[in-house]
Every structure is written in C-alpha cells, then in structure tokens.
Design a protein around this motif. Sequence first.
Motif, PDB file in Angstrom:
ATOM      1  N   PRO A 146       0.825  -1.209   0.000  1.00  9.47           N
ATOM      2  CA  PRO A 146       0.000   0.000   0.000  1.00  9.47           C
ATOM      3  C   PRO A 146       0.861   1.261   0.000  1.00  9.47           C
ATOM      4  O   PRO A 146       2.023   1.240   0.408  1.00  9.47           O
ATOM      5  CB  PRO A 146      -0.778  -0.117   1.318  1.00  9.47           C
ATOM      6  N   LYS A 147       0.269   2.339  -0.440  1.00 10.31           N
ATOM      7  CA  LYS A 147       0.915   3.651  -0.327  1.00 10.31           C
ATOM      8  C   LYS A 147       0.753   4.148   1.108  1.00 10.31           C
ATOM      9  O   LYS A 147      -0.350   4.123   1.657  1.00 10.31           O
ATOM     10  CB  LYS A 147       0.260   4.650  -1.288  1.00 10.31           C
ATOM     11  N   GLU A 148       1.856   4.567   1.717  1.00 11.38           N
ATOM     12  CA  GLU A 148       1.745   5.147   3.051  1.00 11.38           C
ATOM     13  C   GLU A 148       1.010   6.478   2.945  1.00 11.38           C
ATOM     14  O   GLU A 148       1.400   7.366   2.172  1.00 11.38           O
ATOM     15  CB  GLU A 148       3.125   5.361   3.669  1.00 11.38           C
ATOM     16  N   MET A 149      -0.047   6.621   3.692  1.00  8.07           N
ATOM     17  CA  MET A 149      -0.902   7.794   3.562  1.00  8.07           C
ATOM     18  C   MET A 149      -0.204   9.050   4.050  1.00  8.07           C
ATOM     19  O   MET A 149       0.353   9.083   5.155  1.00  8.07           O
ATOM     20  CB  MET A 149      -2.212   7.574   4.331  1.00  8.07           C
ATOM     21  N   ASP A 150      -0.226  10.078   3.204  1.00  6.26           N
ATOM     22  CA  ASP A 150       0.321  11.373   3.606  1.00  6.26           C
ATOM     23  C   ASP A 150      -0.823  12.266   4.075  1.00  6.26           C
ATOM     24  O   ASP A 150      -1.980  11.828   4.188  1.00  6.26           O
ATOM     25  CB  ASP A 150       1.107  12.004   2.462  1.00  6.26           C
ATOM     26  N   ALA A 151      -0.531  13.516   4.351  1.00  6.49           N
ATOM     27  CA  ALA A 151      -1.534  14.432   4.896  1.00  6.49           C
ATOM     28  C   ALA A 151      -2.720  14.597   3.957  1.00  6.49           C
ATOM     29  O   ALA A 151      -3.883  14.669   4.406  1.00  6.49           O
ATOM     30  CB  ALA A 151      -0.894  15.792   5.186  1.00  6.49           C
ATOM     31  N   ASP A 152      -2.455  14.655   2.650  1.00  4.08           N
ATOM     32  CA  ASP A 152      -3.551  14.794   1.686  1.00  4.08           C
ATOM     33  C   ASP A 152      -4.437  13.559   1.674  1.00  4.08           C
ATOM     34  O   ASP A 152      -5.672  13.663   1.578  1.00  4.08           O
ATOM     35  CB  ASP A 152      -2.992  15.046   0.288  1.00  4.08           C
ATOM     36  N   ASP A 153      -3.822  12.379   1.752  1.00  6.70           N
ATOM     37  CA  ASP A 153      -4.603  11.141   1.780  1.00  6.70           C
ATOM     38  C   ASP A 153      -5.473  11.085   3.031  1.00  6.70           C
ATOM     39  O   ASP A 153      -6.651  10.697   2.972  1.00  6.70           O
ATOM     40  CB  ASP A 153      -3.680   9.919   1.757  1.00  6.70           C
ATOM     41  N   ILE A 154      -4.904  11.462   4.159  1.00  3.95           N
ATOM     42  CA  ILE A 154      -5.652  11.436   5.421  1.00  3.95           C
ATOM     43  C   ILE A 154      -6.834  12.397   5.349  1.00  3.95           C
ATOM     44  O   ILE A 154      -7.959  12.053   5.759  1.00  3.95           O
ATOM     45  CB  ILE A 154      -4.710  11.768   6.596  1.00  3.95           C
ATOM     46  N   ALA A 155      -6.616  13.574   4.808  1.00  5.52           N
ATOM     47  CA  ALA A 155      -7.709  14.548   4.668  1.00  5.52           C
ATOM     48  C   ALA A 155      -8.779  14.035   3.711  1.00  5.52           C
ATOM     49  O   ALA A 155      -9.981  14.168   3.968  1.00  5.52           O
ATOM     50  CB  ALA A 155      -7.155  15.884   4.183  1.00  5.52           C
ATOM     51  N   ARG A 156      -8.349  13.427   2.593  1.00  7.58           N
ATOM     52  CA  ARG A 156      -9.301  12.918   1.590  1.00  7.58           C
ATOM     53  C   ARG A 156     -10.173  11.808   2.179  1.00  7.58           C
ATOM     54  O   ARG A 156     -11.400  11.808   2.020  1.00  7.58           O
ATOM     55  CB  ARG A 156      -8.547  12.391   0.376  1.00  7.58           C
TER      56      ARG A 156
END
Length: 400
Positions: A146-156
């Motif tokens: 998996p892609k490690e979630m960054d701040a944008d992923d967490i917000a999305r």
Amino acid sequence: MSALFQPLQTGGVTLENRIVVSPMCQYSAVEGLAQPWHLIHIGGLMLSGAGLVIMEATATEAAGRITHGCLGLYNHEHEAALASLVSETKKLSSAALGIQIGHAGRRASCRPVKDRNKGESLPPEEGAWQTFGPSAFGVDETWHVPKEMDADDIARVTQSFADAAQRADRAGFDVLEVHAAHGYLLHQFLSPVTNHRTDAYGGSTENRMRFPLEVVRAVRKVWPKDKALGVRVNSTDWHPEGQSIDEAVAFAQQLEAAGVDYVVMSAGNLAPGTQIPPATPGHQVDFATLVKKHTGLVSMAVGLIATPELAEEIVSEDKADLVAIGRAMLDNPRWGLHAAARLGVDVDYPPQYLRARPNNWLGFPLVHPDAQPVEATRQIDRPASSGGWDRPDINTASGR
C-alpha cells in the motif's frame, strides 16, 4: 418477560428488541452499486424479527472497497440505489435499518471469498488498484504494497467518511456504523502491528487513535443526533505486539467523548499467523461487558451467539445491551421470530406469514419442539368470510 425482547434506545433511535443483524459482506455489487440481490437479502432480514438490521461494510471511496463486488457510497448513483432499497425494505417491518461504512486500507483490492483459493490479493490482470495504509508494507509477501498515507490522503479519506455519512442520511438509514476493526484501515492505524509511523499518527496509543478519532468526529458532525451512530472496535488483535483490550477500552472512552452512541466489540483478523483462540459460543462477550463497565456507551456483543438462550443470558445478565447475529441469520432468516417462540414471547408477524405464527399453526411445535407455549396477546386479523380462518389454531392443507 424476556430481556432480549425489551426495547432499547440508542442515540435518537428506539429499537423494538435487542437483536441486531450484523453487517455481512455479500460481494454482489457492481461498481459499488446495490443490486437486486441486496434488496432481496435485506428485505428478508427485515422480516427476521430483529430490532435492527445493519447492511454490509460499504466503502467510502473506490480504493476502499475490499473487492470488486463490495458496496460503495461515494457517488450519487450509489446513494440513489440505496435510497430505493431503504424505501422498499422499510415498508416490510418496523425494524431500524443501518449501514456500516468503512475503508479496507491495505486489505483492499482482493478477491471475493469464493475465489480465494487462488490467493487473496488481486493481480493486475484481474483489475487490482492502488491501496493505502498507515505504513508501506503489505499483509504478507503475496499482497500488494500500500501507499503510506500522507496528509492529503488522510484529509481525503476523512472527508470521504463524512460524505458517505451524509449520503446515508439522505438515503434514509436510521443507524450508521463506522468500521474500525477486522484489520481494515482505521484498525490498521490503531494497531502497532500495522502502524509503524513516526509522525503524529503513529507511535503512542494517543497518536495511533488520532486518525480514527478524526474520522469519527467528522462523521458525528454531519450525522443527525436523532439517529444513532456506532463504531465497531477491535477489542484485541490476539497478537503479542498488537492492540490490547486496555487500549480498546481507552479508545471506546474517546469515542464516547466524541458523541458516539454505541460500540460493537469484536476482535482479530489483523495479520496472518495470529494465534486466535478457537471460537466458542459467546467467546467475545466479555469484551462488550468490559466496555459497558467503563463507559456509558450502549454495548453490542458479537462472537458465535447462535442460540436464543445464549442471547437472552447475555442481555438478562447485563453482559451487553445488544447482541449481533451474523451467520445464524443466514442459516435461519427468521431467527428473531423463532427466538421469540423459544423464549415464550408473543411478537408481531408479517401479515403474510400469520399462518406460521406459533399460536396460529398446529405444526409449529413439530418443527420447533424446544419452543415454549405462546399465548396470543393481541388480536389476529382474519377475513370475516367463510373462506378465512375460523380459529387461530386451525389451518388446513388448503391454506385456510
């Protein structure tokens, strides 16, 4: 009086009894859309005698589906299909209807159960997609990374839960359950087995709770107070390095502070090789009891609760407020009605099925020898003509 058949209020919803149909994946959606199967399946369970029926885990974004066949609630078409289903099935009974929303995280993009003999993780030629997780490592070496979630992923993803909650509200559901168990995304953040982050979302128990709590708060902000909001929690990972029951209780306390109405205390299913004890009747009930003791939340118990007697014991002895029934409901879609008969409780039957009601069918004790005698406590409507039933205890082979 049977404790199992007493009403209960959770949030702004009053349930007629303490029996809940647990959410169970059907792997029958097409591009996330509910199909005729879902209408028939949920329609049947609305006639089960349960006070609450919860629809299967439903993805908040396409990448969050477990399989190609999982339900979604991330566009208007999904909302419209579920709104139609809710409208039709709520005509069948007074049971409350809920839906569970979630995100599979690193356990997304896998084959449905019937095809897992070929391996769980989808290969590219079968339409695999990019998955996301708290850390960039797969379930095992056979799974995609998996892609490690960054701040944008967490917000999305946080916004996707809030959007799905609003769609569920507009579709007409009474209850919303957030999935934070069974090795899916929110649980992946909670467990140190799957969360190896070194930022504000990893490390300490407080940090690992951060993202799931942000999701729940975002959902609570948009989910109406006159409905009910619950969370399914992993009580233990059954893993020496995993989340403990003490951490699960602390998480439940934070959920209560965030405005959650009930919790479902489940366990396991996080990582391969975990030594999960053999399932025995009611083997996870103690987790629900512990949360009931340490919070003011309504607690729901799960875990091989297959008989009415066990369900009655759990509620009557105050071990949990609600019992969730899964596979036993697939085996017997009238589980709640038959539980009432076993416990000697007279309940309403769908008018179309009145001739199978315990006090209206001479054959009932033949096929249900363990049922207690039930005396009718309300009038049964019968046609006045000679073609109708003359007495509630007489039925002929012709269907009278």
